[in-house]
Design a protein around this motif. Sequence first.
Motif, mmCIF file in Angstrom:
data_model
loop_
_atom_site.group_PDB
_atom_site.id
_atom_site.type_symbol
_atom_site.label_atom_id
_atom_site.label_comp_id
_atom_site.label_asym_id
_atom_site.label_seq_id
_atom_site.Cartn_x
_atom_site.Cartn_y
_atom_site.Cartn_z
ATOM 1 N N ASN A 234 0.729 -1.130 -0.119
ATOM 2 C CA ASN A 234 -0.049 -0.018 -0.117
ATOM 3 C C ASN A 234 0.871 1.296 0.142
ATOM 4 O OD1 ASN A 234 -2.281 1.601 0.089
ATOM 5 N ND2 ASN A 234 -3.151 0.783 1.990
ATOM 6 N N LYS A 235 0.168 2.569 -0.267
ATOM 7 C CA LYS A 235 1.142 3.785 -0.388
ATOM 8 C C LYS A 235 1.644 3.834 1.104
ATOM 9 C CE LYS A 235 -1.568 6.374 -3.492
ATOM 10 N NZ LYS A 235 -2.416 7.395 -3.717
ATOM 11 N N ASN A 236 2.866 4.355 1.094
ATOM 12 C CA ASN A 236 3.546 4.458 2.332
ATOM 13 C C ASN A 236 4.497 5.661 2.421
ATOM 14 O OD1 ASN A 236 6.266 3.273 1.625
ATOM 15 N ND2 ASN A 236 4.923 1.834 1.051
ATOM 16 N N THR A 237 5.005 6.007 3.455
ATOM 17 C CA THR A 237 5.604 7.329 3.716
ATOM 18 C C THR A 237 6.935 7.160 2.694
ATOM 19 O OG1 THR A 237 5.095 7.414 5.987
ATOM 20 C CG2 THR A 237 6.999 8.769 5.390
ATOM 21 N N PHE A 238 7.595 6.189 2.369
ATOM 22 C CA PHE A 238 8.733 6.381 1.611
ATOM 23 C C PHE A 238 8.701 5.817 0.173
ATOM 24 C CE2 PHE A 238 10.124 5.952 6.036
ATOM 25 C CZ PHE A 238 10.814 7.066 6.257
#
Lengths: 884, 438
Positions: free
Chosen positions: A704-708
Amino acid sequence: MSGHDSKYFSTTKKGEIPELKEELNSQYKDKRKDAVKKVIAAMTVGKDVSSLFTDVLNCMQTENLELKKLVYLYLINYAKSQPDLAILAVNTFVKDSQDPNPLIRALAVRTMGCIRVDKITEYLCDPLQRCLKDDDPYVRKTAAICVAKLYDINAELVEDRGFLEALKDLISDNNPMVVANAVAALAEIQDNSSKPIFDLTTSTLTKLLTALNECTEWGQVFILDALSKYKASDAREAENIVERVTPRLQHANCAVVLSAVKMILQQMELITSPDVIRNLCKKMAPPLVTLLSAEPEIQYVALRNINLIVQRRPTILAHEIKVFFCKYNDPIYVKMEKLEIMIKLASDRNIDQVLLEFKEYATEVDVEFVRKAVRAIGRCAIKLERAAERCISVLLELIKIKVNYVVQEAIIVIKDIFRRYPNTYESIIATLCESLDTLDEPEAKASMIWIIGEYAERIDNADELLESFLETFPEEPAQVQLQLLTATVKLFLKKPTEGPQQMIQVVLNNATVETDNPDLRDRAYIYWRLLSTDPEAAKDVVLAEKPVISDDSNQLDSSLLDELLANIATLSSVYHKPPESFITRVKTVEKTEEEEFPEGVEGGGYTETSSSLVVDTGATPPAPPPAVPDLLDLMGLDGGDDTSAIVPVDQPAASMLPVLLPAASGQGLEISAQLIRKDGQLFYSLMFENNTNIALDGFMIQFNKNTFGLAAGGPLQVPQVQPGTSARALLPMVLFQNIAPGPPNPVLQVAVKNNQQPVWYFSDRLSLLVLFMEDGRMERPTFLETWKSLPDSNEVSKDIPGVGINNVDATIEQLGSSNMFFIAKRKNGNQEVLYLSAKIPKGTPFLIELTAVVGVKGVKCAIKSPAPDMAPLFFEALETLLRG
Amino acid sequence: MPVAASAIYFLNLRGDVLINRLYRDDVGGNMVDAFRMHIMQTKELGTCPVRQIGGCSFFYMRISNVYIVIVVSSNANVACAFKFVVEAVALFKSYFGGAFDEDAIRNNFVLIYELLDEIMDFGYPQNLSPEILKLYITQEGVRSPFSSKPTDKPVPNATLQVTGAVGWRREGLSYKKNEVFLDIVESVNLLMSSKGSVLRCDVTGKILMKCFLSGMPDLKLGLNDKIGLEKESEIKSRPTKSGKTIELDDVTFHQCVNLTRFNSEKTVSFVPPDGEFELMKYRITEGVNLPFRVLPTIKELGRTRMEVNVKVKSVFGAKMFALGVVIKIPVPKQTAKTSLQVTSGRAKYNASMDCLMWKIRKFPGQTESTLSAEVELISTIAEKKSWTRPPIQMEFQVPMFTASGLRVRFLKVWEKSGYNTVEWVRYITKAGSYEIRC
């Protein structure tokens, strides 16, 4: 008037079953009732009365509540063995669930939930639905628990029929007992599910805290246990919660008290005000002490928990040591636990009193208890430097009593005391030598021999003493042989005269040619080679200075302690083991009569660490202490400077990967995974363990979309995984692919699918450690310049209490190996200040300042970075690193 | 998890199942065999009350000649489980009229099955109050608790009372004479060194109450404890009255006491259950008045003779007296002959317990009594180890005396019908574990 039911147990002469059958079908009510009682009596003593199923079932439709209950009881026991016949009971159940009498309505639902037959379960749904909304609270509280029963049989059904929502509604019920049972049911369902079902929101919290005042004692336990998982948002909220819970400490029910203590301790972690903490500690002490006047079994549970509590908050009971003094008639398990706690609470202030007690115990009858008391004296000596001398004089007094096992135990602990305070108490060796003949246990012998070898130069007749042991060398246990070998070599190196020379010949011969113990043989060969090539080197090795040992009375690891404290009052807190280690929850597999019990029965009680004192080197396995350093010394010589070769620093082994999807939630598929950094590259290391009974293939993965913006850098390559086997995969990862907006978040959500199963979702926690780049080193001037150029608002600092720096160079090396590079250091009073730098992708640097006192726990860390919002992640990473 | 049990077994001393109930199917029906094999038939019995065998854990307690075993396979709440057993046994006792043993279980097995079904559901303890359960679980085995009980009408709203906020008292009670009996029972625990210094000393007290009150009365109890008195004078803004106050180390209350109110106002207020119950327990360590002093001198004269002198002094008021005083003075196993002299009571050598048993039926205050004895021992050759002297143990009861100095200042009863009540208060101090090392 007492009952006379025992008559139902008396058997008739012949043909019991046919006779019962006849009676069950009798036209007289009373006779039928008596017959059912006889059937139940037979069932109780273990006779198989399942053949009477239909006949008993015929008695089900009755107005007599007592008879009905007996028939239901029979059904619960035998429905499983007669599923087709059990279906005949459904009609009556459904009818009963609509009876005007609430007791009968509740009884029907309660019983149906206990019958684990699929066909019956189907019919349970409608009555359950009605009962959850029943006007009578007694029916509702029974229905609430029934939802948990149904979830255990068929989780999907519960979700599909919307029972979870109905259950959540019951949390707002106006009847406290309904609320409590609903909470218990929801907490249990949540425990067995990976989905978020029972969300503890602030409004739920408020409702439950209110219900706490009104519900039964058991209900209070359910609510407190559920609420102990609540995470308060800040110190103020935590204080408010604690204030609502503290009155529970006065409850007469020990379970309520312990659950309240659990909850308070959890919230205390967030509370910062020292006054509030001190006050809470003061409030918790008396109720904990009062638990010790309960039944011995409850005392035992309390003591095991207190053992944990004093490790985290020693101040709570610091002044209460007297209450842990053993009573003469305490059961042995209570005495043993009290002793453990006395050691933990012993301090310079109370040690005289404690020693008097230990001395008294050392003359009691129970051998195990006496040994533990003697050992306790030694542990106090090691723990309290100023009291060591007094402890030793007590031990010497005990040796003079000349009770065999007391002497042996005393010698074992004195050896540890010598290790802790080298060159301090050797004057007592002469006294010890007097007891030489009485030693017959391996550990005591080994300890005595170690002492003789270690202090050979101070014992005039050391050679004679050792020689007396040598005669029986081949018969001795390995532990003693190893010590004899080492001690003889020491003696020879210290007094290279004729006697010892002959002795060493004998020993080396015995230990190489005439043994089949590889450890002994290898050690002997190494000594032999050392002595023959370079006696000076041998001296450096064998007579090297040993690391000083430390006290082990607070032996639990801090993260384990956290977990155990969160489990106060439960089995986990009694065993001092995390729940996973003793619970095997395999939902699909039915446990039946074939269950086997391993021969070795594991005691829940004393996980005694004996005298395996923690050696400071860290790499030492808990073997007999004297043996270890010698061995280490040898290895050190072999490997030259490269001592790290002893401990293979490999990438985490397969078994070390954290489990992210437990088999219980993956229908038998267990996934463990971790992000790792290898040669400047990021990889996702995965392991799939197939506990299902089919082969799994076609694995795919998505992030899933993540900070990095972490994403897979290629397809996931996993071969077909056969049942009962596992497979590993190393997935290359790329950065900045699908970045999640918002503040930095370490959560990495992963989805994995295969051809046989539904999609599995789990989340991982990413550590900044793997992102530190190899080229993060900064030159000194650049560092200074960058530090100055960044505004003060970009500086974030944090105290990391649980870790410390024991050796500056080692720490620098350790941090360096994780790409956190050392730049400079300075001294500030007794504090060491280190400056380091690190860099994460996109060239974001971190300038780091670490302040600590060497050898003392607690590190202050300040960082400056263009991305200060990464600070929490950074500190987390640093803490993991410093913990090693 | 607050689950307390997956199954409960009642076994006799041989290990036969007297009665059992499975609440969950995560433990097999044969689990009890494992308990029998690995615990009951080995030396393990009694070494630890919580044990793991295979995938299951066992908690067990022995009560008279019955083992009660709880089996679980999850991370159950052990404290809850043991407390449940204790309460369940109290409940059974109240149903059977006092006794709980193998025979009582066999004679009431139908009733026990019924109760086990009611007091625990799926491993979660439910309401265990005898008073309420007796409303709707009635068997021949039930002994009517009080002869003075009002007419037993069937109570239609039993279910509301089980689950109600006052789940321990039923409505509609009425008595001709409204009475309350308070018993303050204290146990003094003492551990004294051979040199006469007090190593540990505390009092655990309980207030037992017997209520025969009509309606739904609100009660408030006042004691001479320091905190309660201070709080009271603070609220009424008048100085504390002089007189002896005592400091309670800790108090725990029956579930009927409003804890939140106690926490804020330090008053003990409650709606009592009907009949007998334990209102509160307390513990005191400071300022304990020991009722007896014991001064032992035991001399070993050579290997075969011992001289024992024990002086016991009563230090409570001269007008009071102690009853049932028993002093057990340990002697070695190889005791052959004793000659005893006592200034009061009777003493004799008890070979099965290896002690001199000295009994004094009535012991007045401010007096002393002595025992002197000569003990002859069989000389044994192998006796290398010296005799480990167990402590002297003492039993007694002193009526109208409290070792802590606790007094009931008032007991107020409010009921909307405004009847008058008669209150009776008794005090008694007993020996808990009263040990003197010698």
